[in-house]
Design an enzyme around this catalytic site. Structure first.
Site, mmCIF file in Angstrom:
data_model
loop_
_atom_site.group_PDB
_atom_site.id
_atom_site.type_symbol
_atom_site.label_atom_id
_atom_site.label_comp_id
_atom_site.label_asym_id
_atom_site.label_seq_id
_atom_site.Cartn_x
_atom_site.Cartn_y
_atom_site.Cartn_z
ATOM 1 N N VAL A 50 54.584 -19.076 -9.655
ATOM 2 C CA VAL A 50 53.790 -17.955 -9.148
ATOM 3 C C VAL A 50 53.196 -17.155 -10.302
ATOM 4 O O VAL A 50 52.079 -16.629 -10.209
ATOM 5 C CB VAL A 50 54.656 -17.036 -8.255
ATOM 6 C CG1 VAL A 50 53.866 -15.806 -7.805
ATOM 7 C CG2 VAL A 50 55.174 -17.796 -7.040
ATOM 8 N N CYS A 51 53.919 -17.070 -11.413
ATOM 9 C CA CYS A 51 53.535 -16.199 -12.533
ATOM 10 C C CYS A 51 52.103 -16.419 -13.037
ATOM 11 O O CYS A 51 51.350 -15.445 -13.174
ATOM 12 C CB CYS A 51 54.530 -16.344 -13.675
ATOM 13 S SG CYS A 51 56.204 -15.829 -13.232
ATOM 14 N N PRO A 52 51.661 -17.662 -13.320
ATOM 15 C CA PRO A 52 50.296 -17.801 -13.844
ATOM 16 C C PRO A 52 49.223 -17.383 -12.843
ATOM 17 O O PRO A 52 48.170 -16.903 -13.251
ATOM 18 C CB PRO A 52 50.197 -19.296 -14.188
ATOM 19 C CG PRO A 52 51.266 -19.958 -13.392
ATOM 20 C CD PRO A 52 52.367 -18.952 -13.297
#
Length: 210
Positions: A50-52
Site C-alpha cells: 500500500v505504501c508506494p
C-alpha cells in the site's frame, strides 16, 4: 493519547532528499521558522504494498499542497540508504521514483515512539522476562501542523488502509478559513461553501438552510 492542540515534538531526525542528500529535519522548526503548515505522514515500510500508492498520491497532489503553503514530508523507520534505493526504483517495479518531498528516516524510532504510533507491545512471562510482540513499524499516522507548530489534525490508520489525500487538502482549507475568518466549518465543508459563526443563532440558521 491525542496530540491535537499541542506543539509538535521538538526533535530533529535524519532524512533523505530525492537527490540522495542526507538531511536533518525538525518538523517544529519547519513550521515555525518557515511560517508554513506541514503535513507529516508515516507509513510502515519501504518496498511494501500500500505504501508506494500513498507516496505517489501525495506526490501527484504536491502542487495543491504548495498552493496552500504546506510542506509535505513522509516518514518511516527505514534507513536513508533504503529510502534512496526505493527512490531509485521505477514506479512500474513498485518503487517511488519521481517522489520529490523528503522522507524522514527515524531508525531509532525516537519520534515515532514519542508520537505513540509504533506497533509494539511488551509483556512479561511468569519468570519476569520481558517479551516483545508487534511488527515494530509505524501505523499510517498523519499530522497536520500549523505555522505556530500546533497540531491541528491527527489520524492513524491500521496498516492495510490507505489514506484519502484529498481529505487532507479539505482539512487544510477548513483550518485556513478558521484562521482567516474566525468562523467554524460544518460537516462536509469545502472551500467556497458557507461556514458559520460559533454561536447558536448561526447554527440554527445554517441547519434551516441545509
Amino acid at each position: 493519547m491525542s496530540l491535537v492542540g499541542k506543539k509538535f515534538p521538538n526533535l530533529t531526525i535524519d532524512a533523505m532528499s530525492e537527490m540522495g542528500d542526507d538531511l536533518r529535519i525538525n518538523i517544529l522548526d519547519e513550521a515555525v521558522n518557515n511560517q508554513q503548515k506541514v503535513l507529516l505522514f508515516w507509513y510502515p515500510k519501504d518496498f511494501t504494498f500500500v505504501c508506494p500508492t500513498e507516496l505517489h498520491a501525495f506526490q501527484e497532489a504536491l502542487g495543491e499542497f504548495e498552493k496552500r503553503n504546506t510542506k509535505v514530508i513522509g516518514a518511516s523507520c527505514d534507513t536513508n540508504e533504503v529510502h534512496f534505493a526505493w527512490l531509485n526504483t521505477p514506479k512500474d517495479n513498485g518503487g517511488i521514483e519521481g517522489v520529490t518531498y523528503p522522507l524522514l528516516a527515524d531508525t531509532h524510532r525516537q519520534l515515532a515512539n514519542t508520537l505513540g504510533i509504533v506497533d509494539q507491545d511488551f509483556e512479561y512471562d511468569e519468570e519476569g522476562n520481558e517479551t516483545f510482540t508487534g511488527s515494530n513499524v509505524t501505523y499510517r499516522a498523519t499530522y497536520l501542523i500549523d505555522e505556530t507548530g500546533k497540531i491541528f489534525h491527527e489520524a492513524v490508520n491500521d496498516m492495510p488502509l490507505g489514506r484519502n489525500v484529498k481529505e487532507f487538502l479539505r482539512l487544510i482549507d477548513a483550518y485556513t478559513h478558521v484562521q482567516k475568518h474566525g468562523e467554524v466549518c460544518p460537516a462536509n465543508w469545502e472551500e467556497g461553501k458557507e461556514a458559520m459563526k460559533a454561536d447558536r443563532t448561526s447554527t440554527a440558521e445554517y441547519l434551516a438552510k441545509n
